[in-house]
Structures are given as C-alpha cells and as structure tokens.
Write a protein that holds these residues in place. Structure first.
Motif, PDB file in Angstrom:
ATOM      1  N   MET A   1      24.963 -13.168  -0.435  1.00  0.00           N
ATOM      2  CA  MET A   1      25.139 -12.692   0.809  1.00  0.00           C
ATOM      3  C   MET A   1      26.296 -11.866   0.834  1.00  0.00           C
ATOM      4  SD  MET A   1      24.086 -13.664   4.772  1.00  0.00           S
ATOM      5  CE  MET A   1      25.504 -14.959   4.944  1.00  0.00           C
ATOM      6  N   THR A   2      26.156 -10.472   1.370  1.00  0.00           N
ATOM      7  CA  THR A   2      27.442  -9.725   1.592  1.00  0.00           C
ATOM      8  C   THR A   2      27.612  -9.520   3.074  1.00  0.00           C
ATOM      9  OG1 THR A   2      27.075  -8.509  -0.735  1.00  0.00           O
ATOM     10  CG2 THR A   2      28.281  -7.585   1.098  1.00  0.00           C
ATOM     11  N   ASP A   3      28.781  -9.897   3.633  1.00  0.00           N
ATOM     12  CA  ASP A   3      28.989  -9.341   4.950  1.00  0.00           C
ATOM     13  C   ASP A   3      29.831  -8.108   4.985  1.00  0.00           C
ATOM     14  OD1 ASP A   3      28.123 -11.735   6.176  1.00  0.00           O
ATOM     15  OD2 ASP A   3      29.592 -12.828   5.505  1.00  0.00           O
ATOM     16  N   GLY A   4      29.576  -7.329   6.151  1.00  0.00           N
ATOM     17  CA  GLY A   4      30.224  -6.063   5.997  1.00  0.00           C
ATOM     18  C   GLY A   4      30.504  -5.694   7.774  1.00  0.00           C
ATOM     19  N   MET A   5      31.416  -4.838   7.998  1.00  0.00           N
ATOM     20  CA  MET A   5      31.667  -4.092   9.360  1.00  0.00           C
ATOM     21  C   MET A   5      31.351  -2.599   9.102  1.00  0.00           C
ATOM     22  SD  MET A   5      32.585  -6.814  11.217  1.00  0.00           S
ATOM     23  CE  MET A   5      33.012  -6.108  12.882  1.00  0.00           C
ATOM     24  N   LEU A   6      30.654  -2.305  10.378  1.00  0.00           N
ATOM     25  CA  LEU A   6      30.594  -0.676  10.525  1.00  0.00           C
ATOM     26  C   LEU A   6      31.091  -0.203  11.401  1.00  0.00           C
ATOM     27  CD1 LEU A   6      28.880   1.703   9.207  1.00  0.00           C
ATOM     28  CD2 LEU A   6      27.177   0.992  10.627  1.00  0.00           C
ATOM     29  N   ASP A   7      32.112   0.903  11.551  1.00  0.00           N
ATOM     30  CA  ASP A   7      32.744   1.394  12.506  1.00  0.00           C
ATOM     31  C   ASP A   7      32.026   2.634  13.142  1.00  0.00           C
ATOM     32  OD1 ASP A   7      34.721   2.536  14.384  1.00  0.00           O
ATOM     33  OD2 ASP A   7      36.070   3.237  12.628  1.00  0.00           O
ATOM     34  N   ARG A   8      31.783   2.158  14.487  1.00  0.00           N
ATOM     35  CA  ARG A   8      31.109   2.883  15.435  1.00  0.00           C
ATOM     36  C   ARG A   8      31.773   3.499  16.509  1.00  0.00           C
ATOM     37  NH1 ARG A   8      27.504   6.126  14.653  1.00  0.00           N
ATOM     38  NH2 ARG A   8      26.047   5.542  16.356  1.00  0.00           N
ATOM     39  N   ASP A   9      31.273   4.579  17.166  1.00  0.00           N
ATOM     40  CA  ASP A   9      31.944   5.036  18.544  1.00  0.00           C
ATOM     41  C   ASP A   9      31.734   3.907  19.538  1.00  0.00           C
ATOM     42  OD1 ASP A   9      33.204   6.674  20.267  1.00  0.00           O
ATOM     43  OD2 ASP A   9      31.225   7.392  21.109  1.00  0.00           O
TER      44      ASP A   9
ATOM     45  N   ALA B   1      32.341   0.609  19.145  1.00  0.00           N
ATOM     46  CA  ALA B   1      31.836  -0.419  18.467  1.00  0.00           C
ATOM     47  C   ALA B   1      32.285  -0.696  17.177  1.00  0.00           C
ATOM     48  CB  ALA B   1      30.754  -0.797  18.872  1.00  0.00           C
ATOM     49  N   MET B   2      32.304  -1.990  16.542  1.00  0.00           N
ATOM     50  CA  MET B   2      32.395  -2.410  15.377  1.00  0.00           C
ATOM     51  C   MET B   2      31.065  -3.255  14.935  1.00  0.00           C
ATOM     52  SD  MET B   2      34.849  -1.174  13.511  1.00  0.00           S
ATOM     53  CE  MET B   2      35.148  -2.180  12.046  1.00  0.00           C
ATOM     54  N   LEU B   3      30.235  -2.790  14.131  1.00  0.00           N
ATOM     55  CA  LEU B   3      29.053  -3.790  14.022  1.00  0.00           C
ATOM     56  C   LEU B   3      29.013  -4.666  12.819  1.00  0.00           C
ATOM     57  CD1 LEU B   3      26.121  -0.937  14.367  1.00  0.00           C
ATOM     58  CD2 LEU B   3      27.136  -2.285  16.016  1.00  0.00           C
ATOM     59  N   SER B   4      28.802  -5.788  13.138  1.00  0.00           N
ATOM     60  CA  SER B   4      28.672  -6.850  11.991  1.00  0.00           C
ATOM     61  C   SER B   4      27.358  -6.890  11.565  1.00  0.00           C
ATOM     62  CB  SER B   4      29.262  -8.203  12.557  1.00  0.00           C
ATOM     63  OG  SER B   4      29.159  -9.124  11.761  1.00  0.00           O
ATOM     64  N   TYR B   5      27.276  -6.937  10.290  1.00  0.00           N
ATOM     65  CA  TYR B   5      25.977  -7.242   9.431  1.00  0.00           C
ATOM     66  C   TYR B   5      26.205  -8.114   8.126  1.00  0.00           C
ATOM     67  CZ  TYR B   5      27.518  -3.232   6.108  1.00  0.00           C
ATOM     68  OH  TYR B   5      28.450  -2.618   5.147  1.00  0.00           O
ATOM     69  N   GLU B   6      24.975  -8.257   7.558  1.00  0.00           N
ATOM     70  CA  GLU B   6      24.936  -8.962   6.367  1.00  0.00           C
ATOM     71  C   GLU B   6      23.778  -8.449   5.599  1.00  0.00           C
ATOM     72  OE1 GLU B   6      22.282 -12.871   7.483  1.00  0.00           O
ATOM     73  OE2 GLU B   6      24.371 -13.005   8.203  1.00  0.00           O
ATOM     74  N   VAL B   7      23.844  -8.694   4.273  1.00  0.00           N
ATOM     75  CA  VAL B   7      22.889  -8.084   3.330  1.00  0.00           C
ATOM     76  C   VAL B   7      22.519  -9.180   2.297  1.00  0.00           C
ATOM     77  CG1 VAL B   7      22.196  -6.522   1.544  1.00  0.00           C
ATOM     78  CG2 VAL B   7      23.638  -5.748   3.638  1.00  0.00           C
ATOM     79  N   GLN B   8      21.338  -9.776   2.421  1.00  0.00           N
ATOM     80  CA  GLN B   8      20.940 -10.936   1.512  1.00  0.00           C
ATOM     81  C   GLN B   8      20.112 -10.175   0.280  1.00  0.00           C
ATOM     82  OE1 GLN B   8      19.251 -13.630   4.817  1.00  0.00           O
ATOM     83  NE2 GLN B   8      19.783 -14.801   3.074  1.00  0.00           N
ATOM     84  N   GLU B   9      20.459  -9.772  -0.770  1.00  0.00           N
ATOM     85  CA  GLU B   9      19.943  -8.959  -1.781  1.00  0.00           C
ATOM     86  C   GLU B   9      18.625  -9.457  -2.276  1.00  0.00           C
ATOM     87  OE1 GLU B   9      20.807  -6.053  -2.409  1.00  0.00           O
ATOM     88  OE2 GLU B   9      22.902  -6.104  -1.713  1.00  0.00           O
ATOM     89  N   GLY B  10      17.658  -8.637  -2.559  1.00  0.00           N
ATOM     90  CA  GLY B  10      16.460  -8.976  -3.210  1.00  0.00           C
ATOM     91  C   GLY B  10      15.915  -7.946  -4.198  1.00  0.00           C
ATOM     92  N   GLU B  11      14.785  -8.257  -4.888  1.00  0.00           N
ATOM     93  CA  GLU B  11      14.374  -6.988  -5.252  1.00  0.00           C
ATOM     94  C   GLU B  11      13.163  -6.120  -4.794  1.00  0.00           C
ATOM     95  OE1 GLU B  11      12.320  -8.939  -8.751  1.00  0.00           O
ATOM     96  OE2 GLU B  11      14.310  -9.869  -9.683  1.00  0.00           O
ATOM     97  N   GLY B  12      12.551  -6.531  -3.640  1.00  0.00           N
ATOM     98  CA  GLY B  12      11.902  -5.762  -3.009  1.00  0.00           C
ATOM     99  C   GLY B  12      12.480  -4.713  -2.067  1.00  0.00           C
ATOM    100  N   PRO B  13      11.708  -4.203  -1.228  1.00  0.00           N
ATOM    101  CA  PRO B  13      12.361  -3.068  -0.289  1.00  0.00           C
ATOM    102  C   PRO B  13      13.102  -3.699   0.713  1.00  0.00           C
ATOM    103  CG  PRO B  13       9.785  -3.505   0.302  1.00  0.00           C
ATOM    104  CD  PRO B  13      10.133  -4.281  -0.876  1.00  0.00           C
ATOM    105  N   THR B  14      14.011  -2.744   1.226  1.00  0.00           N
ATOM    106  CA  THR B  14      14.793  -3.206   2.489  1.00  0.00           C
ATOM    107  C   THR B  14      14.240  -3.615   3.831  1.00  0.00           C
ATOM    108  OG1 THR B  14      16.625  -2.026   1.613  1.00  0.00           O
ATOM    109  CG2 THR B  14      16.821  -2.672   3.821  1.00  0.00           C
TER     110      THR B  14
END
Length: 263
Positions: free
Chosen positions: A1-9, A11-24
């Motif tokens: 699992m990958t954790d990330g932060m996205l800089d927004r006006d 706010a900072m958005l905390s998100y995670e991505v669990q990779e898989g072979e199917g669609p997002t």
C-alpha cells in the motif's frame, strides 16, 4: 500500500493506494468520518473490493482524519469537495474512468462530480445517501445547531450530545456499538458543520442525465439518511438498482455486494 499527500487550496489531502490489476476504485467516507473511523466502527469494510482485484484508492476528505483544512465553511460544500476528488483522480488515475463508492457526504461529492464530468466514472455505489432537496433544510438546521454547540460549550459537549441520540437500531441489532467521535480538528469543526448545512445534491434534472450503472444501498430507520432520497435517485437514474438494508445481515453483505457490482 502506498500513502500520499495531495496539496490543495487550503488543505492537504491524505490518501492511500492499494494496487490491483483491475480498474481503479475510489472510496469516499461520510461527514465527520475518516478511513480510521470506518475501521473503528467496523460496518463499512471495503477490503473485498481490493481482494476482488480492484485498485483501491481511499482518502480522508479535507479537514477529516489525517487531512488538513481551514475554518472556511465554503470548503465543505459538496461541489468544492468534488473539486478535491477531481484533483485526486488527476494525481492517481489520470485519464482513467474510475469506479467510485460514496458514503453519505461521499454520495453528495460523487453526484456533483458525476453530473459535471460523467465520462470520468464507470460505475457508482451510493451508500446511505443523505437528506436532499425538501429534507435538506431541516438537516442544515441540525448542523448549524451542532456548530453553535461546539463554539459555545466545546467539543466534549458535542460528543455528549451525539451520544445521547443512541445507536441506530439496525447497527445496535448487529452488535455495532462503537460510535467514533467526529474525526475533525475541533478548531474547524463549526465551519465543517456550517458548510455541510449549506449544501445539497445537484438538481434532479441534472441527476437524471446520468447514464452509468448505479447501485443504491440506503439503510432503514435513519432520518439523517432517509430511504426516500434513494428512492428518488432510483427514479431519476435510468437502470439504477435500489437495495434497502433493513437487517444486520443486509449490512454485512454490503462489502461483497459492492465488490460484485463493481466486477
């Protein structure tokens, strides 16, 4: 699992991505909740979506959980949250049409996003859609009263008041007795509630333009998430599927049903 932060006006958005072979598949929580709150409560488990092969993206809405925010009520209007969703999709799934799961506030965010840019979505699962249209003003009053309570008596007074409402009968019958407190910085909580109280779903005529598979899963007995909202959405969205969760077993089946619908 990958954790990330996205800089927004604002706010900072905390998100995670669990990779898989199917669609997002992107999952959006409800007002005052978060990824951690959903895990603590236990009745919204999205792991079967990833287990079925989906690439699962989950994030904390601005001001919730591990994301930051500011005391600006307009930041929590659902069209504004839809802007955040589009920015996240640009970062984690550029150019891809995604599947999406929304819970309560997440439903509002998704419907604003899907009516604005329908080509960015393949399928939607709308879980416990909130009050809307005729029922929204009264709910807005409740949120404004909650904001006033925090400002005049403090965060602990709000938690006590929320506990006094008791557990939804459906949840109590299923043994889900954990009611996590709002996972929001108390300093911005009044602004969050005021923003939530001022927003609504898109106009019915806009929702009626949607042409994609939609699964509606309301639960029974909750005036903050009335089945009537889902019934109206079902009328408006051609080909949508409406399945009311009336028993604990219905709710227990939600994760696998969601995964099956998205397959």
């Amino acid at each position: 699992m990958t954790d990330g932060m996205l800089d927004r006006d604002g706010a900072m958005l905390s998100y995670e991505v669990q990779e898989g072979e199917g669609p997002t598949v992107v999952q959006l929580h409800g007002l005052s909740s978060s990824r951690a709150s959903e895990a603590a409560a236990g009745f919204f488990d999205w792991s079967p979506v990833h287990d079925a092969g989906g690439r699962l993206v989950r994030y904390d809405a601005r001001g919730h959980g591990r994301s930051t925010g500011r005391a600006e009520p307009g930041d929590w209007a659902w069209p504004r949250l839809a802007d955040d969703l589009f920015a996240l999709l640009d970062a984690v799934a550029p150019g891809e049409a995604v599947d999406a799961i929304g819970v309560s506030m997440g439903v509002g965010t998704l419907l604003h996003a899907a009516t604005r840019e329908p080509a960015r979505f393949r399928r939607l699962v709308l879980v416990i859609p909130p009050t809307a249209w005729a029922t929204r003003p009264a709910q807005g009053d409740v949120y404004r009263q909650m904001a006033d309570l925090v400002e005049t008596q403090g965060y602990d007074a709000l938690v006590r008041a929320m506990s006094a409402f008791g557990t939804l009968p459906l949840l109590e019958a299923g043994g889900w007795t954990v009611a996590p407190p709002p996972d929001i910085d108390p300093a911005i909580l009044p602004a969050v509630f005021r923003g939530a109280g001022s927003t609504d779903l898109p106009a019915p005529e806009a929702i009626a333009t949607l042409r994609l598979p939609v699964l509606l899963r309301p639960w029974a007995g909750d005036p903050g998430h009335p089945v009537a909202t889902s019934e109206r959405l079902h009328e408006l969205i051609p080909g949508s599927v409406l399945e009311v969760m009336s028993t604990p077993d219905d709710l227990r089946a939600l994760p696998e049903r969601t995964a099956g619908f998205l397959r």
